[in-house]
Design a protein around this motif. Structure first.
Motif, PDB file in Angstrom:
ATOM      1  N   LEU A 184       0.783  -1.231   0.000  1.00 35.88           N
ATOM      2  CA  LEU A 184       0.000   0.000   0.000  1.00 35.88           C
ATOM      3  C   LEU A 184       0.817   1.286   0.000  1.00 35.88           C
ATOM      4  CD1 LEU A 184      -2.972  -0.867   2.393  1.00 35.88           C
ATOM      5  CD2 LEU A 184      -2.821  -1.100  -0.091  1.00 35.88           C
ATOM      6  N   ASP A 185       2.114   1.206   0.320  1.00 37.90           N
ATOM      7  CA  ASP A 185       2.942   2.428   0.342  1.00 37.90           C
ATOM      8  C   ASP A 185       3.381   2.766  -1.074  1.00 37.90           C
ATOM      9  OD1 ASP A 185       4.571   1.844   3.568  1.00 37.90           O
ATOM     10  OD2 ASP A 185       2.782   3.000   3.035  1.00 37.90           O
ATOM     11  N   ALA A 186       2.390   2.971  -1.948  1.00 32.57           N
ATOM     12  CA  ALA A 186       2.678   3.104  -3.372  1.00 32.57           C
ATOM     13  C   ALA A 186       3.257   4.465  -3.744  1.00 32.57           C
ATOM     14  CB  ALA A 186       1.406   2.844  -4.178  1.00 32.57           C
ATOM     15  N   ASP A 187       3.259   5.409  -2.807  1.00 33.49           N
ATOM     16  CA  ASP A 187       3.749   6.756  -3.125  1.00 33.49           C
ATOM     17  C   ASP A 187       5.155   6.990  -2.595  1.00 33.49           C
ATOM     18  OD1 ASP A 187       2.086   8.584  -0.425  1.00 33.49           O
ATOM     19  OD2 ASP A 187       3.067   6.633  -0.479  1.00 33.49           O
TER      20      ASP A 187
ATOM     21  N   ALA B 111      -4.103   3.640  -2.952  1.00 33.77           N
ATOM     22  CA  ALA B 111      -3.545   2.810  -1.871  1.00 33.77           C
ATOM     23  C   ALA B 111      -2.972   3.623  -0.706  1.00 33.77           C
ATOM     24  CB  ALA B 111      -2.493   1.855  -2.430  1.00 33.77           C
TER      25      ALA B 111
ATOM     26  N   ARG C   4      -3.561   5.526   4.992  1.00 33.28           N
ATOM     27  CA  ARG C   4      -3.070   6.218   6.191  1.00 33.28           C
ATOM     28  C   ARG C   4      -4.147   7.115   6.789  1.00 33.28           C
ATOM     29  NH1 ARG C   4       1.424   7.838   2.409  1.00 33.28           N
ATOM     30  NH2 ARG C   4       2.508   5.864   2.085  1.00 33.28           N
TER      31      ARG C   4
END
Lengths: 282, 184
Positions: A126-129, B136, B140
């Motif tokens: 999910l840490d795609a950035d 995605a 957060r």
């Protein structure tokens, strides 16, 4: 929603065996039983567990080269997408080479492996950035049952522990997974020929790399490279490589097929062949 | 002759400028078209909502949702994220989702609902992943622990009373900017 309504919402209880991960993102079972590719352990925690969940799966793998066969099977438990515990057994069949080496036709080396892995930071999916990978540290304690034989061929010990750190990243926009693992080991042929030897008895860092490309939600193709030490004088050892395809039709089943190149094994040159693995669980 | 030329030149420049300003420069028109443009993206949003009500892993979180508002805001949010000519004007991800206490399992379940909706609308896998890559990292702001506050301290105005369907007299009576009467 009015703020009064917002304060009243009670989220449902977590489903503890609910398989929260996206398809294939728990990896498959590598040859020592940890979650990862076919050869290399990755930073992903095995099973489909996410926060508040646990998972379990079983796997069975067969590898066949021109002169040898390897069967592995094991069980993995994952908790909270944070901790992975594995137990595996390997049976290495020397077939005709066993006779040549004076061990006996179809002589088998057997090894039990207890593994643990902890995710220390990051999220592979999910840490795609950001370029930040998911990072995990792991251990694999290996006990070879043919202690007398491995010592006879020059190994120093019949048991040993590998330590590794893995960094895994799914480049989500490109559908490309990359993994780098650094393993401290003195195992000979994954431990199947013991640990340490005349060439070296020291722990040495070994680089292991995987790359996988998602063709769809349920199919990935990839390649791996795993460097290995060469501690035994009687038989040199080389890096292992594979190219694989993994298919997960559901979250309960995955099948992985590969072409593997294992280099020289126990004086028999240039061993390569096929690899087939199945994993079932949740 | 000179005057005519100057006038013509001014007209041509004016027309050219108008044309440039009136056709918006999409960040990525090709990608937006892989989602079917405006109509396709609305179908995807609608299918996502339907999937989310049908999927027992996400249904509880949608029980009090306004479908009408969701249809518009999901479509415009996705459109903006793939570089289409839209601007999402809803509340922040944090404000919208804080009361729901969404965990990773629920977040991923919604991702799967969206993947199913995109599959149904024949969005190519590579294009799907480009939208997912934009969405995605919002985990957060979207996920929050069960014991986190349900209401995020206000840093933006309360939702407009005109968000919901106007209820006849009440909407036409009030003047814009007036303090809204308490809802019945």
């Amino acid at each position: 929603m009015s703020h009064a309504a917002q304060a009243q919402f009670v989220p449902p209880e977590p489903d503890r065996t609910g398989s929260g991960k996206l398809l294939l993102t728990g990896g498959v079972s590598q040859v020592e039983g940890a979650a990862g590719g076919g050869l290399v352990p990755w930073a992903v925690i095995g099973g489909y567990n996410t926060g508040g969940q646990w998972s379990a799966n079983v796997h069975a793998t067969h590898v066949e080269t021109q002169a040898f066969g390897l069967d592995t099977f094991g069980v993995a438990v994952g908790v909270n997408d944070r901790l992975e515990l594995t137990l595996s057994r390997q049976i290495f069949d020397t077939k005709g080479a066993g006779a040549t080496l004076g061990l006996g036709q179809d002589f088998k080396f057997k090894q039990n492996i207890v593994g643990a892995k902890v995710r220390v930071m990051g999220d592979a999916v999910l840490d795609a950035d950001t370029w930040m990978p998911q990072v995990s540290v792991g251990v694999q304690y290996k006990q070879n049952e043919q202690g007398d034989v491995v010592r006879a061929v020059g190994a120093r010990r019949d048991s040993g522990t590998d330590f590794y750190v893995s960094a895994t990243k799914l480049l989500l926009g490109q559908g490309l997974l990359l993994n780098g693992t650094l393993r401290m080991t003195r195992a000979n042929q994954f431990g199947l020929l013991g640990f340490g030897g005349p060439n070296s008895n020291a722990y040495k860092p070994q680089a292991e790399l995987s790359a996988a490309y998602l063709l769809s939600r349920s199919v990935a193709v990839g390649a791996e490279y795993r460097h290995k030490p060469s501690n035994l004088a009687f038989a040199r050892e080389q890096a292992a490589r594979d190219i694989f395809i993994a298919w997960a039709p559901t979250k309960n089943l995955s099948l992985t097929g590969a072409y593997v190149d294992l280099g020289d094994i126990a004086t028999v040159r240039n061993q390569h062949g096929w690899y087939l693995s199945g994993q079932a669980g949740f | 002759m000179k005057k005519l030329f100057a006038r013509t030149l001014r007209a041509v420049i004016g027309a050219a400028t108008c044309l440039c300003l009136s056709s918006p420069a999409f960040a990525d028109e090709a990608l937006y078209q892989q989602f079917g443009g405006e109509e396709g993206m609305q179908r995807i949003a609608d299918d996502l909502i339907a999937n989310s009500f049908a999927n027992p892993r996400t249904a509880p979180y949608f029980a009090k949702a306004s479908v009408k508002r969701l249809r518009v805001q999901l479509a415009s949010h996705f459109c903006e994220q793939v570089g289409g000519p839209c601007r999402y004007t809803g509340s922040s991800m944090k404000n919208v989702h804080a009361p729901l206490h969404i965990d990773r399992a629920a977040f991923n379940a919604l991702v799967e609902n969206l993947q199913d909706a995109m599959d149904k609308n024949q969005v190519p896998f590579t294009a799907q992943n480009q939208l997912l890559a934009k969405l995605a990292p919002m985990y957060r702001d979207i996920e929050s622990p069960r014991d986190a506050p349900s209401v995020v301290p206000l840093r933006e105005p309360l939702p407009s009373p005109y968000d919901d369907e106007p209820t006849g007299a009440a909407a036409s009576d009030s003047q814009p900017g007036a303090v809204p009467a308490a809802k019945p």
